[in-house]
Scaffold this motif. Structure first.
Motif, mmCIF file in Angstrom:
data_model
loop_
_atom_site.group_PDB
_atom_site.id
_atom_site.type_symbol
_atom_site.label_atom_id
_atom_site.label_comp_id
_atom_site.label_asym_id
_atom_site.label_seq_id
_atom_site.Cartn_x
_atom_site.Cartn_y
_atom_site.Cartn_z
ATOM 1 N N ALA A 1 -11.981 0.731 1.750
ATOM 2 C CA ALA A 1 -12.810 1.857 1.309
ATOM 3 C C ALA A 1 -12.338 3.147 1.971
ATOM 4 O O ALA A 1 -12.989 3.672 2.867
ATOM 5 N N THR A 2 -11.209 3.665 1.531
ATOM 6 C CA THR A 2 -10.624 4.860 2.149
ATOM 7 C C THR A 2 -10.196 5.860 1.086
ATOM 8 O O THR A 2 -9.722 5.477 0.010
ATOM 9 N N ALA A 3 -10.349 7.138 1.396
ATOM 10 C CA ALA A 3 -9.818 8.212 0.551
ATOM 11 C C ALA A 3 -9.208 9.272 1.458
ATOM 12 O O ALA A 3 -9.742 9.557 2.535
ATOM 13 N N MET A 4 -8.099 9.826 1.049
ATOM 14 C CA MET A 4 -7.422 10.854 1.847
ATOM 15 C C MET A 4 -6.716 11.830 0.917
ATOM 16 O O MET A 4 -6.447 11.530 -0.245
ATOM 17 N N TRP A 5 -6.447 13.007 1.447
ATOM 18 C CA TRP A 5 -5.622 13.944 0.708
ATOM 19 C C TRP A 5 -4.229 13.346 0.548
ATOM 20 O O TRP A 5 -3.734 12.673 1.460
ATOM 21 N N ARG A 6 -3.617 13.597 -0.586
ATOM 22 C CA ARG A 6 -2.238 13.142 -0.767
ATOM 23 C C ARG A 6 -1.346 13.690 0.351
ATOM 24 O O ARG A 6 -0.469 13.001 0.873
ATOM 25 N N ALA A 7 -1.597 14.939 0.731
ATOM 26 C CA ALA A 7 -0.797 15.557 1.787
ATOM 27 C C ALA A 7 -1.002 14.882 3.132
ATOM 28 O O ALA A 7 -0.133 14.959 4.006
ATOM 29 N N THR A 8 -2.140 14.227 3.339
ATOM 30 C CA THR A 8 -2.329 13.459 4.570
ATOM 31 C C THR A 8 -1.290 12.346 4.636
ATOM 32 O O THR A 8 -0.641 12.140 5.661
ATOM 33 N N TRP A 9 -1.150 11.643 3.525
ATOM 34 C CA TRP A 9 -0.171 10.560 3.480
ATOM 35 C C TRP A 9 1.254 11.092 3.636
ATOM 36 O O TRP A 9 2.031 10.548 4.432
ATOM 37 N N THR A 10 1.618 12.135 2.906
ATOM 38 C CA THR A 10 2.996 12.611 2.958
ATOM 39 C C THR A 10 3.369 13.132 4.353
ATOM 40 O O THR A 10 4.535 13.122 4.722
ATOM 41 N N SER B 1 0.828 -1.206 0.000
ATOM 42 C CA SER B 1 0.000 0.000 0.000
ATOM 43 C C SER B 1 0.864 1.258 0.000
ATOM 44 O O SER B 1 0.622 2.197 -0.760
ATOM 45 N N ALA B 2 1.891 1.266 0.853
ATOM 46 C CA ALA B 2 2.778 2.426 0.932
ATOM 47 C C ALA B 2 3.485 2.671 -0.392
ATOM 48 O O ALA B 2 3.665 3.820 -0.813
#
Length: 274
Positions: free
Chosen positions: A151-160, A68-69
């Motif tokens: 079933a997840t969605a996040m801002w790209r900046a959340t991940w970074t 996933s990462a």
């Protein structure tokens, strides 16, 4: 328009993957890219993904957290969606996720899974023994809703902002629970039934499957140490909420402090806005 990247880790699951990719092709909101991370499949999962126009990454080190990462790091969209290979989102799923992410201060959104196989009895067992306890118990431990990896969605900046803390090299962690723990307890995560996806009933396929998932859940809490401590997490939420209320009260009494109150209510500075 926000660009959406979908990340799907897969291991020997080509039949389910084909249904997932077909569902993504019928979304009412356009998907900019689909990144399928092949975690060492011996079947034709990679070929199925390429035939559907997806970008295929090969991650030889086994582990869903690692796969996933790898996908999140590669994806280029403003919004990162995470589905499992057996996830089948309805046509409006991406549109609903993007809409919910536009809510004030939201950094990620998620929804439950619903078993595709079986009838009413299986669904009641699923909700009572798996999906319901997952959201209730992990929500109580985290101080806010957990992410559900199917079933997840996040801002790209959340991940970074948290990628350096994720336990991507530990194959025994629940990657969705682990990612949930890396998010600041005061950040806002929404869970909404509009983001329900169909999934296989494999989590309830037998005692061994249930035992493995339970073991990994406890392991995920253990490796996160102080960050997983429910008391610390709820205390963090309470402190942030108290500061926000204090700032808002001060702004009402003295308009000159309105800027301070606004700052207290804003999302993390990296959160992109429309």
């Amino acid at each position: 328009m926000l660009q959406v990247s979908v990340v799907v880790p897969v291991l020997d699951d080509s039949e389910h993957l084909a249904r997932c990719l077909d569902a993504l092709a019928t979304q009412t909101y356009p998907v900019a890219e689909v990144v399928v991370v092949d975690n060492g499949s011996s079947d034709d999962s990679a070929e199925v993904a390429r035939a559907a126009g997806a970008t295929v990454l090969h991650e030889p080190v086994r582990g869903i957290a690692r796969a996933s990462a790898r996908g999140y790091d590669h994806a280029s969209g403003d919004v990162l969606v995470r589905l499992d290979a057996d996830s089948v989102p309805p046509p409006g799923w991406i549109a609903a996720a993007v809409h919910l992410l536009g809510s004030p201060e939201v950094v990620a959104v998620t929804g439950p899974g619903r078993p595709r196989e079986g009838g009413r009895v299986l669904r009641r067992v699923w909700d009572g023994l798996y999906m319901g306890p997952y959201f209730v118990l992990v929500w109580a431990a985290l101080g806010r809703p957990p992410l559900f990896g199917s079933a997840t969605a996040m801002w790209r900046a959340t991940w970074t902002s948290v990628r350096g803390r994720a336990h991507r090299d530990d194959p025994e962690v629940h990657d969705d629970v682990d990612l949930s723990m890396q998010l600041d307890p005061a950040w806002r995560v929404l869970v909404d039934r509009a983001l329900t996806v169909e999934v296989s009933a494999r989590p309830l396929s037998g005692a061994a499957s249930v035992a493995r998932r339970t073991r990994r859940a406890f392991h995920t809490f253990r490796v996160n140490g102080r960050r997983a401590n429910p008391v610390r997490r709820w205390a963090r939420r309470a402190r942030v909420a108290l500061r926000a209320r204090t700032a808002a009260t001060s702004a009402t009494a003295a308009p000159a402090t309105a800027a301070t109150a606004a700052t207290a209510r804003t999302p993390p500075p990296w959160a992109p806005r429309r």
